[in-house]
Design a protein around this motif. Structure first.
Motif, PDB file in Angstrom:
ATOM      1  N   LEU A  19       0.850  -1.191   0.000  1.00  0.00           N
ATOM      2  CA  LEU A  19       0.000   0.000   0.000  1.00  0.00           C
ATOM      3  C   LEU A  19       0.886   1.241   0.000  1.00  0.00           C
ATOM      4  CD1 LEU A  19      -2.982   0.991   0.203  1.00  0.00           C
ATOM      5  CD2 LEU A  19      -2.611   1.152   2.676  1.00  0.00           C
ATOM      6  N   ALA A  20       0.560   2.183  -0.871  1.00  0.00           N
ATOM      7  CA  ALA A  20       1.331   3.424  -0.986  1.00  0.00           C
ATOM      8  C   ALA A  20       0.616   4.560  -0.273  1.00  0.00           C
ATOM      9  CB  ALA A  20       1.544   3.776  -2.461  1.00  0.00           C
ATOM     10  N   LEU A  21       1.370   5.308   0.527  1.00  0.00           N
ATOM     11  CA  LEU A  21       0.853   6.456   1.269  1.00  0.00           C
ATOM     12  C   LEU A  21       1.218   7.757   0.559  1.00  0.00           C
ATOM     13  CD1 LEU A  21       1.844   5.336   4.890  1.00  0.00           C
ATOM     14  CD2 LEU A  21      -0.292   4.863   3.642  1.00  0.00           C
ATOM     15  N   PRO A  22       0.537   8.843   0.862  1.00  0.00           N
ATOM     16  CA  PRO A  22       0.828  10.122   0.195  1.00  0.00           C
ATOM     17  C   PRO A  22       2.250  10.606   0.487  1.00  0.00           C
ATOM     18  CG  PRO A  22      -1.275  10.210   1.368  1.00  0.00           C
ATOM     19  CD  PRO A  22      -0.594   8.951   1.802  1.00  0.00           C
ATOM     20  N   ILE A  23       2.948  10.994  -0.567  1.00  0.00           N
ATOM     21  CA  ILE A  23       4.265  11.617  -0.394  1.00  0.00           C
ATOM     22  C   ILE A  23       4.545  12.521  -1.592  1.00  0.00           C
ATOM     23  CG2 ILE A  23       5.486   9.614  -1.392  1.00  0.00           C
ATOM     24  CD1 ILE A  23       7.818  10.298   0.566  1.00  0.00           C
ATOM     25  N   TYR A  24       4.733  13.788  -1.306  1.00  0.00           N
ATOM     26  CA  TYR A  24       5.139  14.783  -2.306  1.00  0.00           C
ATOM     27  C   TYR A  24       5.677  15.975  -1.525  1.00  0.00           C
ATOM     28  CZ  TYR A  24       0.237  15.940  -1.257  1.00  0.00           C
ATOM     29  OH  TYR A  24      -0.950  16.180  -0.618  1.00  0.00           O
ATOM     30  N   PRO A  25       6.536  16.782  -2.118  1.00  0.00           N
ATOM     31  CA  PRO A  25       7.259  17.795  -1.332  1.00  0.00           C
ATOM     32  C   PRO A  25       6.378  18.767  -0.563  1.00  0.00           C
ATOM     33  CG  PRO A  25       8.308  17.499  -3.459  1.00  0.00           C
ATOM     34  CD  PRO A  25       7.034  16.710  -3.505  1.00  0.00           C
ATOM     35  N   GLU A  26       5.147  18.978  -1.013  1.00  0.00           N
ATOM     36  CA  GLU A  26       4.309  19.997  -0.386  1.00  0.00           C
ATOM     37  C   GLU A  26       3.412  19.443   0.727  1.00  0.00           C
ATOM     38  OE1 GLU A  26       5.920  20.926  -4.082  1.00  0.00           O
ATOM     39  OE2 GLU A  26       4.313  19.437  -3.815  1.00  0.00           O
ATOM     40  N   ILE A  27       3.443  18.146   0.960  1.00  0.00           N
ATOM     41  CA  ILE A  27       2.634  17.589   2.044  1.00  0.00           C
ATOM     42  C   ILE A  27       3.179  18.101   3.382  1.00  0.00           C
ATOM     43  CG2 ILE A  27       3.943  15.466   2.478  1.00  0.00           C
ATOM     44  CD1 ILE A  27       1.234  13.991   2.636  1.00  0.00           C
ATOM     45  N   THR A  28       2.313  18.289   4.361  1.00  0.00           N
ATOM     46  CA  THR A  28       2.743  18.865   5.637  1.00  0.00           C
ATOM     47  C   THR A  28       2.963  17.771   6.682  1.00  0.00           C
ATOM     48  OG1 THR A  28       0.502  19.128   6.541  1.00  0.00           O
ATOM     49  CG2 THR A  28       1.364  20.911   5.139  1.00  0.00           C
ATOM     50  N   GLU A  29       3.726  18.115   7.704  1.00  0.00           N
ATOM     51  CA  GLU A  29       3.958  17.164   8.791  1.00  0.00           C
ATOM     52  C   GLU A  29       2.640  16.852   9.512  1.00  0.00           C
ATOM     53  OE1 GLU A  29       7.210  16.311  12.344  1.00  0.00           O
ATOM     54  OE2 GLU A  29       7.083  18.315  11.421  1.00  0.00           O
ATOM     55  N   GLU A  30       1.783  17.835   9.618  1.00  0.00           N
ATOM     56  CA  GLU A  30       0.474  17.616  10.239  1.00  0.00           C
ATOM     57  C   GLU A  30      -0.320  16.565   9.468  1.00  0.00           C
ATOM     58  OE1 GLU A  30      -3.517  20.187  11.553  1.00  0.00           O
ATOM     59  OE2 GLU A  30      -2.059  21.018  10.132  1.00  0.00           O
ATOM     60  N   GLU A  31      -0.241  16.620   8.151  1.00  0.00           N
ATOM     61  CA  GLU A  31      -0.967  15.641   7.329  1.00  0.00           C
ATOM     62  C   GLU A  31      -0.380  14.242   7.488  1.00  0.00           C
ATOM     63  OE1 GLU A  31      -2.656  18.365   3.649  1.00  0.00           O
ATOM     64  OE2 GLU A  31      -0.518  17.882   3.716  1.00  0.00           O
ATOM     65  N   VAL A  32       0.946  14.157   7.542  1.00  0.00           N
ATOM     66  CA  VAL A  32       1.591  12.862   7.769  1.00  0.00           C
ATOM     67  C   VAL A  32       1.194  12.316   9.143  1.00  0.00           C
ATOM     68  CG1 VAL A  32       3.808  11.680   8.085  1.00  0.00           C
ATOM     69  CG2 VAL A  32       3.507  13.289   6.188  1.00  0.00           C
ATOM     70  N   ASP A  33       1.153  13.176  10.148  1.00  0.00           N
ATOM     71  CA  ASP A  33       0.718  12.764  11.493  1.00  0.00           C
ATOM     72  C   ASP A  33      -0.687  12.162  11.437  1.00  0.00           C
ATOM     73  OD1 ASP A  33       2.995  13.453  12.911  1.00  0.00           O
ATOM     74  OD2 ASP A  33       2.307  15.491  13.326  1.00  0.00           O
ATOM     75  N   TYR A  34      -1.546  12.810  10.690  1.00  0.00           N
ATOM     76  CA  TYR A  34      -2.932  12.341  10.569  1.00  0.00           C
ATOM     77  C   TYR A  34      -2.988  10.969   9.900  1.00  0.00           C
ATOM     78  CZ  TYR A  34      -7.832  12.174   9.078  1.00  0.00           C
ATOM     79  OH  TYR A  34      -9.136  11.785   8.853  1.00  0.00           O
ATOM     80  N   VAL A  35      -2.241  10.796   8.822  1.00  0.00           N
ATOM     81  CA  VAL A  35      -2.205   9.505   8.128  1.00  0.00           C
ATOM     82  C   VAL A  35      -1.741   8.413   9.085  1.00  0.00           C
ATOM     83  CG1 VAL A  35      -1.117   8.167   6.277  1.00  0.00           C
ATOM     84  CG2 VAL A  35      -1.832  10.532   5.851  1.00  0.00           C
ATOM     85  N   CYS A  36      -0.659   8.673   9.784  1.00  0.00           N
ATOM     86  CA  CYS A  36      -0.098   7.664  10.683  1.00  0.00           C
ATOM     87  C   CYS A  36      -1.026   7.373  11.857  1.00  0.00           C
ATOM     88  CB  CYS A  36       1.277   8.121  11.188  1.00  0.00           C
ATOM     89  SG  CYS A  36       2.507   8.246   9.881  1.00  0.00           S
ATOM     90  N   LYS A  37      -1.700   8.395  12.364  1.00  0.00           N
ATOM     91  CA  LYS A  37      -2.655   8.193  13.457  1.00  0.00           C
ATOM     92  C   LYS A  37      -3.779   7.268  13.017  1.00  0.00           C
ATOM     93  CE  LYS A  37      -5.740  10.582  16.673  1.00  0.00           C
ATOM     94  NZ  LYS A  37      -6.865   9.664  16.394  1.00  0.00           N
ATOM     95  N   LYS A  38      -4.270   7.473  11.801  1.00  0.00           N
ATOM     96  CA  LYS A  38      -5.371   6.649  11.309  1.00  0.00           C
ATOM     97  C   LYS A  38      -4.916   5.207  11.085  1.00  0.00           C
ATOM     98  CE  LYS A  38      -8.565   9.576  11.673  1.00  0.00           C
ATOM     99  NZ  LYS A  38      -9.606   9.332  12.703  1.00  0.00           N
ATOM    100  N   ILE A  39      -3.678   5.008  10.669  1.00  0.00           N
ATOM    101  CA  ILE A  39      -3.156   3.645  10.530  1.00  0.00           C
ATOM    102  C   ILE A  39      -3.103   2.976  11.906  1.00  0.00           C
ATOM    103  CG2 ILE A  39      -1.117   2.268   9.936  1.00  0.00           C
ATOM    104  CD1 ILE A  39      -0.535   4.327   7.723  1.00  0.00           C
ATOM    105  N   LYS A  40      -2.624   3.708  12.900  1.00  0.00           N
ATOM    106  CA  LYS A  40      -2.569   3.164  14.256  1.00  0.00           C
ATOM    107  C   LYS A  40      -3.970   2.879  14.792  1.00  0.00           C
ATOM    108  CE  LYS A  40       1.755   5.529  15.412  1.00  0.00           C
ATOM    109  NZ  LYS A  40       2.386   6.600  16.224  1.00  0.00           N
ATOM    110  N   ASP A  41      -4.904   3.795  14.524  1.00  0.00           N
ATOM    111  CA  ASP A  41      -6.279   3.599  14.973  1.00  0.00           C
ATOM    112  C   ASP A  41      -6.878   2.335  14.366  1.00  0.00           C
ATOM    113  OD1 ASP A  41      -6.117   5.930  16.428  1.00  0.00           O
ATOM    114  OD2 ASP A  41      -7.280   7.144  15.016  1.00  0.00           O
ATOM    115  N   PHE A  42      -6.590   2.095  13.099  1.00  0.00           N
ATOM    116  CA  PHE A  42      -7.137   0.906  12.429  1.00  0.00           C
ATOM    117  C   PHE A  42      -6.685  -0.374  13.110  1.00  0.00           C
ATOM    118  CE2 PHE A  42      -6.455  -2.566   9.418  1.00  0.00           C
ATOM    119  CZ  PHE A  42      -7.750  -2.753   8.949  1.00  0.00           C
ATOM    120  N   TYR A  43      -5.404  -0.455  13.427  1.00  0.00           N
ATOM    121  CA  TYR A  43      -4.874  -1.692  14.002  1.00  0.00           C
ATOM    122  C   TYR A  43      -5.191  -1.829  15.504  1.00  0.00           C
ATOM    123  CZ  TYR A  43      -2.493  -2.804   9.665  1.00  0.00           C
ATOM    124  OH  TYR A  43      -2.227  -3.133   8.356  1.00  0.00           O
ATOM    125  N   LYS A  44      -5.700  -0.757  16.115  1.00  0.00           N
ATOM    126  CA  LYS A  44      -6.125  -0.867  17.514  1.00  0.00           C
ATOM    127  C   LYS A  44      -7.532  -1.441  17.634  1.00  0.00           C
ATOM    128  CE  LYS A  44      -3.392   3.013  19.302  1.00  0.00           C
ATOM    129  NZ  LYS A  44      -3.463   4.406  19.821  1.00  0.00           N
TER     130      LYS A  44
END
Length: 373
Positions: free
Chosen positions: A347-372
């Motif tokens: 599975l590929a996650l969003p990555i491009y130079p203009e993405i923000t750290e806040e957005e990456v945090d959100y993506v990772c939080k949702k991945i963690k939430d799914f597996y919880k």
């Protein structure tokens, strides 16, 4: 929060005046094929990559088709490549009647398993077509060794590998697309160096192969209306070249930012037992064009992320040896188990130079939430 898998809008707004000036200049100078901007971009890519020659064509797919034709990947000759890739990496061989010969992939890099190449070489083999996928290059030391020992051509599919570098045995770093006999880049919009439409480039250090590429891209004519070959109509568009020249000014910063974003993901996801991150192997400098992970319950996770406004992609849902268009090759399910399993887990996650750290945090939080759950 909505997190796009990719968007060009942020980059455009940041550099709007430069893009508009580049476009306006092309229009003011009068539309022409293979205009000055194409030649300037070719020289810029030569300087950046270290390739002796860079020749602009209409797309990365065309670059593969033309290079395969020139190198003789046709008429029943065999070319060794990977089944885990985009169609164009293999259709370029089949288009000319060549025979793709697949080798399974390394489960940690997703690139061709070079330890399995030599056993597939026959008296009918003419070349190897490695694909540098997602963030790293295939093992070019092994590939060039086999090519030298068996007198084979090497065509590097560096469509996803702009800026990646490999350090060979006792050598300095060399850029993807410049190590084999020929290489190709794609300028599809999502790529590390992407245009606002299709575009591609062929690279080579051979004067002869460069000259043939220039002839083949304009219908096979060395001189206008005098055709030495049955060629192609495949010229990099001048407008796209103008846009790409703007982006070339910032390419090193863009590559550095992609690495930063990759590190954000790695730091936040490293302790999740249900996912596995790819390993970079060999003495090389990666470029994070795509950020992939292998995950349990991939389809369920993918649905969950999309339901929470997160764009994702699956590269690739089915390996090429199981695709209907290649059924004539006679492969079956189970022939390349690592590639087949990877297609079910990646599975590929969003990555491009203009993405923000806040957005990456959100993506990772949702991945963690799914597996919880």
């Amino acid at each position: 929060m909505e997190v796009s898998f990719y968007t060009s809008k942020r980059e455009y707004l940041e550099k709007k005046s430069e893009f508009q000036q580049a476009i306006d200049k092309v229009l003011e100078n009068g539309i022409q094929t293979l205009g000055k901007e194409v030649k300037d971009l070719e020289m810029s890519v030569e300087e950046f990559s270290g390739a002796k020659h860079a020749i602009g064509v209409a797309s990365g797919t065309d670059a593969l088709v033309i290079a395969s034709d020139i190198l003789g990947f046709k008429n029943g000759k065999e070319v060794i490549t990977s089944p885990f890739t985009f169609l164009a990496s293999t259709s370029c061989i089949a288009k000319h009647g060549g025979k793709p010969v697949f080798v399974d992939i390394d489960e940690e890099t997703f690139n061709i398993d070079t330890t399995k190449i030599e056993e597939r070489i026959t008296k009918n083999t003419v070349g190897i077509l490695p694909i540098h996928l997602f963030c790293q290059m295939a093992n070019m030391d092994d590939i060039m060794k086999y090519a030298k020992e068996h007198n084979l051509y090497v065509l590097e599919d560096a469509a996803e590998a702009f800026g990646m570098k490999w350090k060979g045995n006792g050598e300095s770093y060399r850029t993807a697309g410049t190590i084999g006999d020929m290489g190709i880049y794609s300028f599809f919009p999502t790529k590390t160096l992407g245009g606002y439409g299709d575009g591609g480039m062929v690279t080579t250090n051979s004067d002869e192969l460069a000259e043939l590429t220039k002839i083949f891209r304009v219908h096979g004519a060395k001189e206008k209306y005098h055709y030495d070959y049955i060629g192609y109509n495949s010229r990099l568009d001048t407008m796209q070249a103008a846009i790409l020249l703007v982006k070339m000014k910032y390419i090193n910063k863009a590559i550095e930012k992609r690495e930063t974003i990759s590190n954000w993901y790695r730091d936040r996801l490293k302790d999740i037992e249900y996912i596995k991150l790819p390993k970079v192997k060999g003495d090389q400098k990666p470029v994070y064009y795509v950020f992939n992970l292998l995950c349990e319950k991939r389809d369920e996770l993918n649905k969950y992320l999309k339901g929470n406004g997160i764009g994702t992609n699956i590269y690739y849902p089915m390996p090429l040896h199981l695709q209907k268009c290649f059924s004539y090759l006679g492969y079956k399910e189970g022939d390349f188990p690592i590639a087949e399993r990877t297609c079910k887990e990646i599975l590929a996650l969003p990555i491009y130079p203009e993405i923000t750290e806040e957005e990456v945090d959100y993506v990772c939080k949702k991945i963690k939430d799914f597996y919880k759950k």
